[in-house]
Structures are given as C-alpha cells and as structure tokens.
Write a protein that holds these residues in place. Structure first.
Motif, short mmCIF file in Angstrom:
data_model
loop_
_atom_site.label_atom_id
_atom_site.label_comp_id
_atom_site.label_asym_id
_atom_site.label_seq_id
_atom_site.Cartn_x
_atom_site.Cartn_y
_atom_site.Cartn_z
N ALA A 172 0.83 -1.21 0.00
CA ALA A 172 0.00 0.00 0.00
C ALA A 172 0.87 1.25 0.00
O ALA A 172 0.64 2.19 -0.78
CB ALA A 172 -0.93 -0.01 1.21
N GLU A 173 1.88 1.29 0.87
CA GLU A 173 2.76 2.45 0.92
C GLU A 173 3.52 2.63 -0.39
O GLU A 173 3.70 3.74 -0.87
CB GLU A 173 3.75 2.30 2.08
CG GLU A 173 3.14 2.60 3.44
CD GLU A 173 4.19 2.73 4.53
OE1 GLU A 173 5.39 2.81 4.21
OE2 GLU A 173 3.82 2.74 5.70
N ASP A 174 4.00 1.51 -0.95
CA ASP A 174 4.78 1.60 -2.18
C ASP A 174 4.01 2.23 -3.33
O ASP A 174 4.59 2.90 -4.18
CB ASP A 174 5.26 0.20 -2.60
CG ASP A 174 6.37 -0.32 -1.70
OD1 ASP A 174 6.96 0.48 -0.96
OD2 ASP A 174 6.64 -1.54 -1.73
N VAL A 175 2.68 2.02 -3.34
CA VAL A 175 1.88 2.56 -4.44
C VAL A 175 1.27 3.92 -4.09
O VAL A 175 0.59 4.53 -4.92
CB VAL A 175 0.79 1.54 -4.85
CG1 VAL A 175 -0.42 1.61 -3.91
CG2 VAL A 175 0.39 1.71 -6.30
N GLY A 176 1.50 4.39 -2.84
CA GLY A 176 1.02 5.71 -2.45
C GLY A 176 -0.29 5.72 -1.69
O GLY A 176 -0.92 6.77 -1.53
N LEU A 177 -0.71 4.54 -1.20
CA LEU A 177 -1.91 4.47 -0.36
C LEU A 177 -1.47 4.40 1.10
O LEU A 177 -0.82 3.42 1.49
CB LEU A 177 -2.74 3.22 -0.70
CG LEU A 177 -3.67 3.30 -1.89
CD1 LEU A 177 -4.26 1.93 -2.18
CD2 LEU A 177 -4.79 4.32 -1.66
N TYR A 178 -1.81 5.40 1.86
CA TYR A 178 -1.33 5.46 3.25
C TYR A 178 -2.49 5.25 4.20
O TYR A 178 -3.55 5.85 4.06
CB TYR A 178 -0.61 6.78 3.49
CG TYR A 178 0.57 6.93 2.56
CD1 TYR A 178 1.76 6.25 2.83
CD2 TYR A 178 0.48 7.67 1.39
CE1 TYR A 178 2.83 6.34 1.97
CE2 TYR A 178 1.56 7.76 0.53
CZ TYR A 178 2.73 7.10 0.81
OH TYR A 178 3.80 7.19 -0.04
N LYS A 179 -2.27 4.39 5.17
CA LYS A 179 -3.35 3.92 6.03
C LYS A 179 -3.71 4.91 7.13
O LYS A 179 -2.89 5.72 7.55
CB LYS A 179 -2.97 2.57 6.66
CG LYS A 179 -1.73 2.60 7.54
CD LYS A 179 -1.37 1.20 8.01
CE LYS A 179 -0.03 1.16 8.70
NZ LYS A 179 0.07 1.92 9.94
N PHE A 180 -4.93 4.80 7.57
CA PHE A 180 -5.41 5.45 8.79
C PHE A 180 -5.51 4.35 9.84
O PHE A 180 -6.16 3.33 9.60
CB PHE A 180 -6.77 6.11 8.57
CG PHE A 180 -6.72 7.29 7.63
CD1 PHE A 180 -6.73 8.58 8.12
CD2 PHE A 180 -6.65 7.10 6.26
CE1 PHE A 180 -6.68 9.67 7.26
CE2 PHE A 180 -6.59 8.17 5.39
CZ PHE A 180 -6.61 9.46 5.88
N ASP A 181 -4.86 4.55 10.97
CA ASP A 181 -4.82 3.51 11.99
C ASP A 181 -5.91 3.74 13.03
O ASP A 181 -5.87 4.73 13.77
CB ASP A 181 -3.46 3.46 12.68
CG ASP A 181 -2.42 2.75 11.83
OD1 ASP A 181 -2.79 1.78 11.15
OD2 ASP A 181 -1.24 3.16 11.84
N ILE A 182 -6.88 2.84 13.08
CA ILE A 182 -7.96 2.87 14.05
C ILE A 182 -7.83 1.62 14.91
O ILE A 182 -8.08 0.51 14.43
CB ILE A 182 -9.34 2.91 13.37
CG1 ILE A 182 -9.41 4.09 12.37
CG2 ILE A 182 -10.46 2.98 14.40
CD1 ILE A 182 -9.28 5.45 13.00
N LEU A 183 -7.44 1.80 16.15
CA LEU A 183 -7.12 0.64 17.00
C LEU A 183 -8.11 0.50 18.14
O LEU A 183 -8.76 1.47 18.55
CB LEU A 183 -5.70 0.79 17.58
CG LEU A 183 -4.57 0.90 16.56
CD1 LEU A 183 -4.13 2.36 16.44
CD2 LEU A 183 -3.39 0.05 16.95
N GLY A 184 -8.20 -0.72 18.67
CA GLY A 184 -9.01 -0.99 19.85
C GLY A 184 -8.12 -1.15 21.06
O GLY A 184 -7.06 -1.78 20.99
N GLN A 185 -8.53 -0.55 22.17
CA GLN A 185 -7.69 -0.60 23.37
C GLN A 185 -8.57 -0.72 24.62
O GLN A 185 -9.50 0.06 24.82
CB GLN A 185 -6.83 0.67 23.45
CG GLN A 185 -5.76 0.61 24.52
CD GLN A 185 -5.52 1.97 25.14
OE1 GLN A 185 -5.95 2.24 26.25
NE2 GLN A 185 -4.85 2.85 24.41
#
Length: 1013
Positions: free
Chosen positions: A479-492
């Motif tokens: 994903a990063e290599d192609v320019g798609l950058y993630k949004f991190d939504i975590l459970g805690q």
C-alpha cells in the motif's frame, strides 16, 4: 508468450514468489509475462514494481476458478481493465458465490477460455476480447476440432506454477493441506498438471510449428497490455484529496478549525504558538496533507458526538494542528515536540495518526468511516498475510503424512534426536523449511484503513472477512509503495476502563461531580497522583502497571508528567538493549554524570541528558551530528524498524552517516558507538509525542485509581484486566478497602458490580457457567429477588449441573443454608420433581422439607471450590499450604537484609522470560508475599534451568537480596513450589474428621417427614 502464471499467492496452490517468477522469465528469455493468480490479486502491484526493475514488461490479471476447476482467465489491457476485473472478482468474493461459466464482456479486458472449457460450453461465438487457450497436450485434439479454423482466436495456454520437481512436491503438499486429506489420498483432480512449468522458447516453437499464429497471437496480447502504477520516490499520495467540495475550501476549513482550537486550548496565545501553527499549516498545504488532517478531524468529531473515549497517539502528537483539532491531547509546545519527526518537506511518505478507541466503540467508528468516505467504493480495510511458520508447517505436514498426534508434537517442539528420525519425519522437516514464510491465507491488518481518491478496486480486489468490511488483498508495505497510506484505528481496553469507570462512579457515588477527564493538565500537578507514581502504586493503570514499569518508576523516582513521558519510551526494549536505559537513570539521579556525555549529543538532546530516548532523537543525531538532510535522516529512522532495513536506500544512508562523521573529524570508535546505540534501539523506541500520549492516558487512569480505586478496579476487571489476571485486580481492590463477595444470585450480574464498598464478582468469572444460565437468572430477577432454593429452581429451571456450580460457589448463601444442605436438597428435588422446560407454572407445587444436620463447611473446602470454579481463591492462598512456613520474611524486610541469603515464601503472579547476550534463557519473577506486597526475583540461566517454575502457587524462594537504584530484588539460588494441603473434598482422612464432628447423611432414599441421620 506465457499468459497464465501463478505465484504463491494462488494460495495453497502456487509455489513461487513474485521475484522467483520473474527470475524464471529472465532465465527463459521472456520480455513479458502475465501474472494471473487464482482468485487473487495480492501479488499484482509488487509484481509490476519488481518486473520493471528487471526490465520485464508486466501484465496482470486473474485466473478465475471454482475450487480447482478453471473457468477462464482475465487479463487487463490497462488500468481500467484491472479495475473491471477487480470489480468482478470482488462481487463474487463478497457474495461467496460461484463464478459463472461464461464470463461477462468487460471493457479493456481480455478473456481466455481453455480449449477443454470452450468445448464443454460448446462455445461458437467469440467476442473481440475472447480467446481460446491451447496447451501442448491440446494440439492433437485441435487438429480434429472446429476450433482449428479459429486461427485468430487461438493463444498459448501454458500455465506456470512450478520450476522443478521440488516445487511440484510442495504444490501437492499444499493441496493436501487445503483439502485436509492425506497426501496418499489426494485426488488427481485436486492437483495441477506436473508440466505447469515455463518451457523454453525453442521447445514451444518446435511444438507449435504447425500453428505459429498461436505464439504470435499470444505475444500480441502481451504487447497490447499496459498497466501502470507509480512506485517512484516522487509518487503522489493516492489517498482522498478533498473532504469538502474543493481543496481551497478544505484549507480554509482547516484554518478556521485551528483558530477555534487556539481559543479552547490556550489561555494565552504566545508568538511561539502562532509561529509554530503557521509553520505547520504552510507545510501541510505544500505537502497536500490538508485532507489527511480533516479526515482524522471528522473521525474525532463523530467519536466525540457519541461520547466515545479515544487517544490520538504516535508521532502525530508532535503536531500543534493535531492538538488544536483535538486529534491528540498532547500539547507539543509544552513538551517542545519535534515537528520534523512527524512531517518535513523531505519526507517521502505522509505522516500518520494512531487513534485508539475502546474495543467496544472501534467497530462503530469503522462503520462511520465506510459510510462517510466510502460512498464510491473508496474505503477498505488493509490486508495482511498469515504465513506458514516452522512449527505450524510441521504440524500441517505431519497430518497430511498421517502421523499420530504424539509424533507430530515431538517434531513440532523439536523434541527428537536427528539420527533416530525415520524417512517420513525427515521429509516433513525438510519440506517444512520450504513452506516456512510462504503465505498461508489472507487476514486483516490490526488497525489499518485505506481511504482512496479512486475506487479501491483500482488497486486490488477485496474480500469480506467475518466483520464484513471490504478488505484489500495486499499488505501495508505494498500500500505504501503505491502511495496508499493507512489510517490507523485501533481498539484498546484501557479506554474502556476509563469510560466504564466514569459510569460506575456515577452510579455508586451519584453525589460526586467529576472533572472533564480529557483536560489532563489538571492531573499533572496533583500531588496525590504523583505520589502514587513515585511509589509505583499503578496496578491496573494503562502502560505503567507492569513489573518492569513498576521497577523503572521507582528507580527513576518518577513524580511528574515529563519524567513519565521519558519513562514510557525508556522502558521499550531498544533503549534497554543499547545500555542507555541504565545510563539515563544514572544521569537523571546524578546530573554530574552528564559530563560523560558526548558534547554534541548533549547539546542536541539536553532534556534527555544527551541520550537517545525517542525516535526523533535518531533524526536529530543524523541531521545535526552526521549532517544528513531531514529526508535522509527519516530514511534512517524508518530503516531501524527492521522492515526497511534490507532496502538499498537504508544501506546507502547508513554508509553516508558513517562517512560524514569521519569527514567531520569524529573518531571511528565514537562513530561506531553512536551508530550502535542508534541501531540497537531506534526500531523499539517511541516517538516523544507517542510517549506523551501514553503518559496522558496513564494520568487519566491514575486519577481514577487515586480518587475512585474501587470503581476503577471493577471497570478494570470488566474490561479484561490488563497486564495481570483478574485475581491480581481483585487483590488490589481488597488492598484499597473493598469487601470482595463471590457471585450471588440476588446481587450479581454477568459483569462484576459494586455497591458502596462491596464488590460482587460477576457470573462471567465462573468456569463452565453457561451464558444462557446467567441471562435466565438476571431476566427472572426482574420480577423480584429469589426467596428460596425452590423459588429459584422453579423460576429459572436451570440444569442440575449449572445449579451445582452456583451452590458450590455459595451463590445461594442468601437463603441462610450451608452448601451441603443446598446440594442435598437440589439433587433430591432433581430426582423427584417433574420438569417443565418451556413454560412457567401457574401454581407452585409444595415440596417436602427435611430436617438435615448442621454441616460444617471449612475455609479450605470453600477455597478449593473457588479454585475449581473461578480458577483462583478469594482467600489468602497461604491458608492452602501443607506446612506453615518456617521463615516469616516479608517484602518489607528485604532492604534490611541486603547482600544476605534469605528464604521467603511468596505467591507467583507472573513470569517474564528473556535471554542473555549469549541466547541463554533467564527469567524475572513477580510474586506477592503473605501480606500482599510485591517480591521481585531474578533467575539467571543456570538457576532457571535447574529450578524451573512449575506452575501457579506459593514458592519458597532462596537467594541473595540485591538492590539497584533503591529497588530491591532477590537473585535466586533455589526455587521450590510448596505443596498445598490435600483437597479436603476428596481426602478420606479429612472426611472421617468431619464425620466425627458432625452428623452427615448416610442414606438418600427416604420417605417424607423423616429426620435424616
């Protein structure tokens, strides 16, 4: 010429990586090949990227199959064709339905039917984009087929799945694993043809000499297909570009939000604050990250509207814009956070936020993101690959070779002697090494969500895991290599504790007015909270409760927010491994020690005494000490994580780091030491903003524990605890003044509850008590409390096995009868009363009462019942010892016996395994003494091997009392788990003693109104 090539992402079928497939093409002098994995596009983007590095033209598509049976192959002529293929594939993966026999006509897509499939379909009319695939084995049949006249429609169909016999053997093993069959029973139809290899051009030219047009058509198809993705360093992000109607409006909105935030966050807006804000806004706009901030702001706005608790952490906390938008609660001005760690003009990848929500709220947040931003199929969860690991591969192969479980266990655990292995075992171990690291199945990234400007199917097909959110078929690196950058939504879970604590406090102490838990600066100056931290009284509190953190808090004498921020990163394994954690403690306690620091490093990092503690310290050192630009420094920082360390760009920056320092006059031994520190810790340290975010949440937890310890412990127990087991949190609640009650049918709920200072354990803690039983008890209690055993059994009608659990845990004690009496009555009524499973009685049927003797129930019997039913006892475990300890040392006595050998009895809480520099196993033990205070132990390799831990219980610990930085522990020389008394419920001797003191039932078959003797 090859239009049907597979990688190992044709899961449990293919055997080659993308690079191995390309190297095979080079070896066979192919300038272009088509990757068409089975029902999967995981390898497509990496294949394209690597193919161009190897001067091969990449062509991509999908091999559509129902099970093992091929339907057709689709190949993308361009990016639009790849989108169409992914749309088609995703529909059937989502619906979990079979592919149709006849492919739809898709624009910019080439479809190939195998010769046998075309005959089976009796297909006569072929669209412009449709072809018939001919293999070598089909040539004889083709001569006598009507398709011999379809010269312009015939192409080569030589599938490529293996290189050699070894690969084919791996394929057969994968098919056996996939179909869960013995290898010897694997049907031929479940296997590929052994000749699915890349044949040499000369062989193909010779084989198709009568049909040269077949090879010509195949080459023309490859030449006609061009799919392009940008993998260059200068690539533009592919994320959603605007949140509102235009990019100009987006930036205007961001400015307005920052102005509003300034008024709410700061009472005095200094020139420093204004300058920092303008600097960030200018960079955010120039780097096209405005929408990135607004998307996160929208997510936070929704969360706040639903009163969800969250923590924005990661390097994003280094940004004042994030602070003003309430994405984070960390003030970067107060902490002097280094914005360049989060974002700089040289950074090739965009920044990211990690946003934690409570486990219960995270799914709704995810749904909101899909609803808000995914209207045009622009949102998907990020995928990940679960690979075969050695132990698991051995187990899978053991099953397909038909080994019994005990033999598989031995091989998997390595419990064997090499020269005594038979041929089958050797074969299993041999092929397990080939499977090790290969993808086994697709899974979901722990937190990543992609929000794309284009349809997500422009990049990948999606599938639906159990949560039913579309998920791409590639991982975060692709994903990063192609320019798609993630949004991190975590459970805690920690956030669930905070939220639940506030609700429990409102119910238990309704007169209390609580402060805004998000305004954490009020807690930083609270002397009671800071005293708790200095005493490491932090059990149950986020990130600061573990034994290692308890030790560090005491050694560092932490009693303020800033030092806690440092401690949150120092505890990470990298800082400890580099030896700099110890050096930091020394310099923190004795500022004169800073004279030993390298003058340039001390100047760069004065707040950490010249020691690299945070991730951005790597950037600072690389930039100011080694004179790398910020982009190179960030490559170095990212490379330390391990996943980028093998990349050439990281190796180039490493070499430049060392060469620059030497050219600047640094001694090689000094440079090597600085590099050693960077290399050993950077991948395992936090960004300072991340540490600050953790410290903020820690203070929120500490506030609740300080002023509402009982309610907070109840919330901790109900949210699955934390570092420790439920037993430890119950112990902590008792220490804070709670009365702990076992579950009660009239007072308890499924979860644990509190009434004033009495805590009732929830039914959920009872082993083997069914959820349906818990729900019955609570639902029926709406009509009034239970008044007797008869009332309870008639109203709930629960099974006798479930009733037995409740009676033995003493949940029916409110009836004023002992457990034995209740058990006697329950089993008598079970044997005599009629059953009414599905209806309530209109009239109660009277039952006979019997006069039973007064039974004696001892603490030991109760304790053993609790151990069985709860997995822990509510009594002090020391009552279970067979012999009274002959030494009475407690934790408080350790300091008065420094450097002496003592023996102490303590109850095991947890063990941490680690290894020495020469890879030998050692342990750190955490115990509670008889009075409930901590005892910490160190078990060096020789002792660890000779005196291993043997399970839960009380140990006699013998060893030397040592102290480091005022923190005492025991270096163990001898360890022995002490025996418990024989379980009195099954001890004949104990029963005879009871018989001599009490009258017990001798006969169960009696008539009514009879006195039982």
């Amino acid at each position: 010429m090859f239009l049907n090539c597979h990688t190992y992402f044709s899961l449990r079928y293919g055997t080659l990586s993308e690079e191995e497939l390309l190297d095979l093409a080079i070896a066979n002098k192919q300038s272009s090949i088509a990757l068409t994995d089975i029902n999967n596009t995981s390898a497509c983007l990496k294949f394209i990227s690597k193919a161009r590095d190897k001067n091969i033209k990449p062509v991509i598509g999908v091999d559509f199959r129902n099970g093992i049976q091929q339907c057709y192959i689709m190949i993308a002529k361009n990016n639009s064709g790849f989108l169409a293929i992914n749309d088609f594939l995703s529909k059937f993966l989502h619906d979990k339905t079979a592919f149709p026999d006849v492919a739809p006509v898709l624009e910019n897509v080439i479809t190939i039917y195998s010769f046998e499939k075309a005959l089976e379909l009796d297909k006569n009319n072929f669209e412009e984009n449709e072809y018939i695939g001919i293999g070598i084995k089909d040539l004889n049949k083709l001569r006598f087929s009507r398709y011999s006249n379809y010269e312009e429609k015939l192409v080569l169909l030589q599938p490529v799945s293996f290189r050699n016999k070894k690969d084919y053997n791996i394929h057969r093993l994968l098919r056996a694993i996939d179909t869960n069959q013995l290898l010897s029973k694997l049907p031929k139809e479940e296997q590929a043809d052994p000749e699915e290899k890349m044949l040499s051009p000369d062989l193909l030219i010779s084989a198709f000499k009568e049909y040269p047009s077949i090879l010509k058509n195949s080459i023309e198809i490859l030449n006609a297909c061009t799919v392009h993705f940008d993998f260059s360093q200068s690539r533009k992000p592919q994320n959603l570009k605007k949140v509102f109607s235009s990019e100009e409006l987006d930036f205007q909105k961001l400015n307005e939000l920052c102005k509003e935030g300034l008024k709410k966050r700061y009472t005095i807006i200094t020139p420093q604050i204004k300058e920092r804000l303008q600097k960030e806004l200018s960079l955010i706009k120039s780097q096209d990250y405005v929408s990135f901030f607004l998307i996160n702001w929208k997510i936070i706005q929704y969360a706040r509207s639903k009163n969800y608790f969250y923590v924005g952490r990661g390097s994003g906390a280094n940004s004042i814009v994030a602070y003003l938008l309430r994405i984070t609660d960390v003030d970067p001005i107060e902490l002097d956070l280094y914005f360049e760690r989060f974002m700089n003009e040289f950074r090739s990848s965009p920044p990211d936020f990690d946003i934690d929500f409570s486990t219960w709220d995270r799914e709704d947040i995810t749904s909101f993101i899909f609803d808000e931003f995914g209207k045009n199929n622009q949102v998907a969860l990020l995928g990940s690959y679960v690979t075969f690991q050695h132990s698991g591969a051995v187990r899978e192969l053991g099953k397909v070779f038909g080994l019994p479980k005990y033999e598989i266990d031995k091989l998997s655990k390595g419990s064997f002697i090499d020269n005594k292995l038979d041929d089958i075992a050797k074969l299993i171990l041999k092929y397990s090494t080939y499977l090790d690291g290969k993808p086994n199945y697709l899974s979901i990234h722990a937190a990543g969500i992609l929000i794309s400007e284009k349809s997500i199917h422009y990049f990948s097909a999606t599938y639906l895991p159990p949560k039913n959110f579309p998920t791409v078929q590639f991982d975060m690196h692709i994903a990063e290599d192609v320019g798609l950058y993630k949004f991190d939504i975590l459970g805690q879970r920690g956030l669930g504790k905070i939220k639940d604590s506030l609700e429990i406090i409102k119910k238990n102490q309704p007169h209390i007015k609580l402060p805004d838990i998000h305004e954490t600066k009020q807690f930083f100056q609270d002397p009671l909270i800071n005293k708790m931290i200095s005493e490491a009284d932090c059990v149950g509190c986020f990130y600061v409760e573990s034994p290692a953190m308890r030790m560090l808090l005491k050694k560092l004498r932490v009693n303020d927010y800033l030092t806690l921020v440092a401690a949150s990163s120092i505890i990470r394994p990298g800082v400890a491994k580099s030896g700099m954690m110890r050096e930091y403690i020394i310099r923190h306690r004795d500022k004169k020690r800073c004279e030993d620091a390298h003058p340039i490093l001390l100047q760069i990092m004065p707040d950490t005494y010249g020691i690299m503690v945070y991730q951005e310290d790597v950037i600072k050192v690389a930039h100011h000490y080694a004179k790398l630009d910020l982009g190179e420094a960030d490559v170095l920082r990212r490379g330390m994580s391990g996943k980028y360390r093998s990349r050439q760009e990281f190796q180039d920056v490493k070499n430049k780091f060392i060469n620059n320092c030497i050219q600047n006059g640094e001694k090689i031994e000094v440079v090597n030491e600085v590099w050693r520190q960077i290399e050993s810790f950077a991948g395992y340290a936090f960004a300072k903003g991340h540490s600050a975010s953790y410290a903020v949440e820690s203070y929120q937890s500490l506030y609740l524990k300080c002023y509402f310890p009982l309610e907070y412990m109840v919330a901790t127990i109900n949210n699955g605890g934390g570092f420790y087991t439920t037993e430890t949190y119950i112990h902590e609640a008792r220490k804070k003044g709670a009365t702990i009650e076992a579950p009660c049918i009239n007072r308890s709920n499924i979860e644990t509850t509190i009434n004033n200072k009495t805590i009732y354990l929830g039914f959920q803690h009872l082993e083997n008590l069914k959820k349906i039983t818990m729900v019955k008890i609570i639902n029926e209690r709406i009509y009034g409390n239970y008044k007797s055993l008869t009332d309870f059994t008639e109203r709930t009608n629960i099974q006798i096995e479930q009733l037995d659990i409740l009676i033995r845990i003493n949940a029916l004690r409110i009836f004023g009868k002992d457990k034995r009496t209740l058990l006697w009555e329950a089993y008598y009524k079970e044997n005599t009363a009629p059953k009414y499973e599905h209806q309530h009685r209109i009239f109660n049927i009277s039952t006979q009462e019997f006069k039973l003797p007064q039974f004696e129930i001892t603490q030991l019997e109760n304790a053993f019942d609790q151990l069985e039913l709860l997995t822990f006892s509510l009594y002090n475990p020391f009552i279970l010892l067979e012999k009274k300890p002959n030494q009475q040392y407690l934790s408080e006595d350790l300091k008065s016996h420094l450097h002496k050998i003592i023996s102490i009895y303590a109850y095991l809480v947890t063990v941490k395994r680690t290894s020495t520099s020469n890879k030998k196993q050692m342990y750190f033990g955490t115990f509670l003494d008889k009075s409930g205070n901590w005892v910490d132990t160190v078990h060096f390799p020789l002792v660890a091997q000779k005196y291993p831990f043997t399970g839960k219980g009380i140990y006699r610990i013998t060893g030397k009392v040592v102290e480091e930085f005022d923190f005492p522990s025991i270096e163990v020389t001898h360890l022995e788990r002490m025996p418990y008394v024989v379980d009195p419920r099954f001890d004949p001797t104990y029963n005879r003693k009871v018989i001599s003191e009490t009258v017990v039932t001798k006969q169960l078959t009696i008539s009514p109104n009879t006195t039982v003797t």
